[in-house]
Design an enzyme around this catalytic site. Structure first.
Site, mmCIF file in Angstrom:
data_model
loop_
_atom_site.group_PDB
_atom_site.id
_atom_site.type_symbol
_atom_site.label_atom_id
_atom_site.label_comp_id
_atom_site.label_asym_id
_atom_site.label_seq_id
_atom_site.Cartn_x
_atom_site.Cartn_y
_atom_site.Cartn_z
ATOM 1 C CD GLU A 108 -10.040 6.678 -5.782
ATOM 2 O OE1 GLU A 108 -10.268 7.560 -4.930
ATOM 3 O OE2 GLU A 108 -8.943 6.082 -5.854
ATOM 4 C CD GLU A 149 -1.487 7.629 1.929
ATOM 5 O OE1 GLU A 149 -0.556 8.374 1.545
ATOM 6 O OE2 GLU A 149 -2.561 7.520 1.295
ATOM 7 C CG ASP A 157 -4.331 0.833 0.629
ATOM 8 O OD1 ASP A 157 -5.297 0.303 0.074
ATOM 9 O OD2 ASP A 157 -3.806 1.890 0.215
ATOM 10 N NE ARG A 205 -10.633 10.353 -4.247
ATOM 11 C CZ ARG A 205 -9.496 10.791 -4.771
ATOM 12 N NH1 ARG A 205 -9.296 12.064 -4.930
ATOM 13 N NH2 ARG A 205 -8.560 9.946 -5.159
HETATM 14 C C1 DMJ Z 1 -6.861 8.478 -0.664
HETATM 15 O O1 DMJ Z 1 -7.822 8.627 -1.651
HETATM 16 C C2 DMJ Z 1 -7.248 7.428 0.340
HETATM 17 O O2 DMJ Z 1 -6.482 7.585 1.483
HETATM 18 C C3 DMJ Z 1 -7.076 6.029 -0.179
HETATM 19 O O3 DMJ Z 1 -7.349 5.059 0.800
HETATM 20 C C4 DMJ Z 1 -5.666 5.832 -0.670
HETATM 21 N N1 DMJ Z 1 -5.208 6.870 -1.531
HETATM 22 C C5 DMJ Z 1 -5.543 8.250 -1.326
HETATM 23 C C6 DMJ Z 1 -4.490 9.125 -0.707
HETATM 24 O O4 DMJ Z 1 -3.201 8.796 -0.931
#
Ligand code: DMJ
Length: 539
Positions: free
Chosen positions: A166, A433, A299, A170
């Site tokens: 995270e 998404e 993912d 971010r």
């Molecule tokens: C985001 O922090 C990023 O897109 C991550 O890859 C998956 N989850 C969240 C948003 O849903």
């Protein structure tokens, strides 16, 4: 400002029939003078841009057809005009600033700061996540305030246990994009400083990083719930883009070395049916439970294989092969069609399919479209169709709710299709998404339905998520009135609003041949061929 409005005599209704040839000589002269003045001004402006932006000028800056009038108010945009998201961004940002400045996120109902354990005692997630969105939307005063906060307050020297994934997507991603867009040195310096703080996470017998890291002690560990002490595929597999840029910007090869080693470990392992299980033990280098997902836990690993290739100016042939091989295995083993004709991506548990698709999985429509024209054996058409089908399924997951917002997960069993059946899967937390996939599909097809679907999402966000103090997630998208969760997620500003903006912008705004978006929608420039020596040297 449109060029026409600079002219002393624009065509008025009275002059409608006047053709340019009917202008007098003096008018022609004045016209020429004003026009050449305008061109000179444009070149002058480029000259004074900061260095990194100068490199990208003409690449990044928007075409004239998206007007800078977008802050005026909410209205349905015409094609190529006024994206709806800047007023939404202004509202989200102003409320964050008013009630939660410096906290990680905003609680828009209780009007105070909020933090999850993902960031430990690190501060300012919304500020760093939103930097590039502010810049892209030309909210320069807000960008300056955010920059000042970063300069004076963003501190990594603390006894904080953080999520490596995270913080990377971010904070490192946000700082890198802010640097590349604005050219401000502070962002480069902070990104590299934070990257260095993350390096101890890789001190494991295999070099597969821990999920959690104490920034002060450098001690790492994994999530206690993860199968047999495993690291998570979508976490250790989503560092590549940022770390390659950290090497590029710092001249230190070790960032790139760490992520290239992750590939080496994965390459040595057998893949069940060609699939990548979500769990990998960093001590033994063996898979944990054989669970496979293109949604949560898996993912962005797949996303980063494709984007590693694209970001390397298509020189990273290994990344390319890994992506297309993985996609082939996903198609064969996980992608199914419902009896009602909806294509979905199921989850795989030790060989058995769970016919469930997550909101997170919906990013895959955009990913498959982005990779479609590089696929082997002329698969472009097939992959574009697949991407469009996934986009349609994800739209259906929105359309089949009362609020026209998508649930966290939806199922294709027990007589339902694209509907959440469990109470704890009915929430919507402002995730990006589905809109992300609309944006990619729009860019590649220009089918107006993607803008229409994006517009439906804007209306639903305004109706059910907007509250007095910002935007909030909702607990049940099938209810008639919203039960708010009281969190304005930082990814709402970083991703959801940015992708909406790009969905209604022209294609030459952050064009894909020059920019790759990290998984938090932070744009990173393609590293041109001549600059990839570090990567090649490490293979
Ligand atoms: C985001 O922090 C990023 O897109 C991550 O890859 C998956 N989850 C969240 C948003 O849903």
């Amino acid at each position: 400002m449109p060029v026409a409005s600079l002219l002393p005599f624009t065509a008025t209704p009275n002059r409608k029939s006047a053709s340019p040839t009917s202008f007098r000589l003096t008018e022609k002269f004045i016209l020429l003078l004003v026009f050449s003045g305008f061109i000179t001004l444009c070149f002058g402006a480029i000259f004074f841009l900061p260095d990194s932006s100068k490199l990208l000028s003409g690449v990044f800056f928007r075409s004239s057809s998206v007007e800078a009038e977008t802050r005026a108010g909410m209205h349905r945009p015409e094609r190529g005009k006024s994206p709806p998201s800047p007023p939404m961004m202004q509202f989200s940002w102003d409320n964050y600033k008013r009630y939660a400045w410096g906290s990680n996120e905003l609680r828009p109902i209780s009007k105070q700061g909020h933090s999850s354990n993902l960031f430990g005692s690190l501060k300012g997630a919304t500020i760093v996540d939103a930097l590039d969105t502010l810049y892209i939307m030309e909210m320069y005063d807000e960008f300056e305030a955010a920059t000042e906060w970063v300069e004076s307050n963003l501190d990594f020297n603390m006894n904080a246990e953080i999520s490596v994934f995270e913080v990377n997507i971010r904070f490192v991603g946000g700082l890198l994009s802010a640097y590349y867009l604005s050219g401000k040195e502070v962002f480069r310096r902070k990104a590299v400083e934070l990257g260095e703080k993350l390096l101890p996470a890789f001190k494991t017998p295999t070099g597969i990083p821990w999920a959690l890291l104490n920034l002060k002690s450098g001690i790492g560990r994994n999530w206690p719930w993860a199968s047999g002490g495993s690291s998570i595929l979508a976490e250790y597999g989503t560092l590549h883009l940022e770390f390659m840029h950290l090497s590029e910007l710092s001249g230190r090869p070790d960032f790139a070395e760490k992520v290239m080693n992750i590939r080496k470990v994965l390459n040595r392992l057998d893949k069940p049916q060609g699939l990548y299980p979500n769990y990998l033990n960093p001590n033994s280098g063996q898979w944990g439970q054989h669970h496979v997902s293109v949604g949560g836990l898996g993912d962005s690993f797949y996303e980063y294989l494709l984007k590693a290739w694209l970001m390397s100016d298509k020189t990273d042939e290994e990344g390319k092969k890994l992506y297309y091989d993985a996609l082939q295995a996903i198609e064969k083993n996980l992608i199914r069609k419902s009896s009602g004709g909806l294509t979905y991506i199921a989850e795989w548990k030790g060989g058995l399919l769970e016919h469930k698709m997550g909101h997170l999985t919906c990013f895959a429509g955009g990913m498959i479209a982005l990779g479609a024209d590089g696929g082997p054996d002329d698969k472009t058409g097939h992959q574009m169709e697949l991407a469009a089908e996934i986009a349609r399924t994800c739209h259906e997951s929105y359309a089949r709710t009362s609020m026209k917002l998508g649930p966290e997960a939806f199922r294709f069993d027990g007589g339902v299709e694209a509907i959440a059946t469990r109470q704890n899967e009915k929430y919507f937390i402002l995730r990006p998404e589905v809109i992300e996939t609309y944006m990619y599909m729009w860019r590649f097809t220009h089918d107006p339905k993607y803008r229409q679907w994006g517009w439906e999402a804007v209306q639903a966000l305004e109706k059910y998520c907007r509250v007095e103090g910002g935007y909030s997630g909702v607990r049940d998208v099938y209810a008639n009135t919203p039960n708010h969760d009281d969190v304005q997620q930082s990814f709402y500003l970083a991703e959801t609003l940015k992708y909406l903006y790009l969905l209604f912008s022209d294609d030459d705004h952050l064009p894909f041949e020059h920019w790759v978006f990290n998984t938090e929608a932070h744009p990173l420039p393609v590293i041109k061929k001549q600059n990839v020596e570090i990567a090649n040297h490490l293979k």
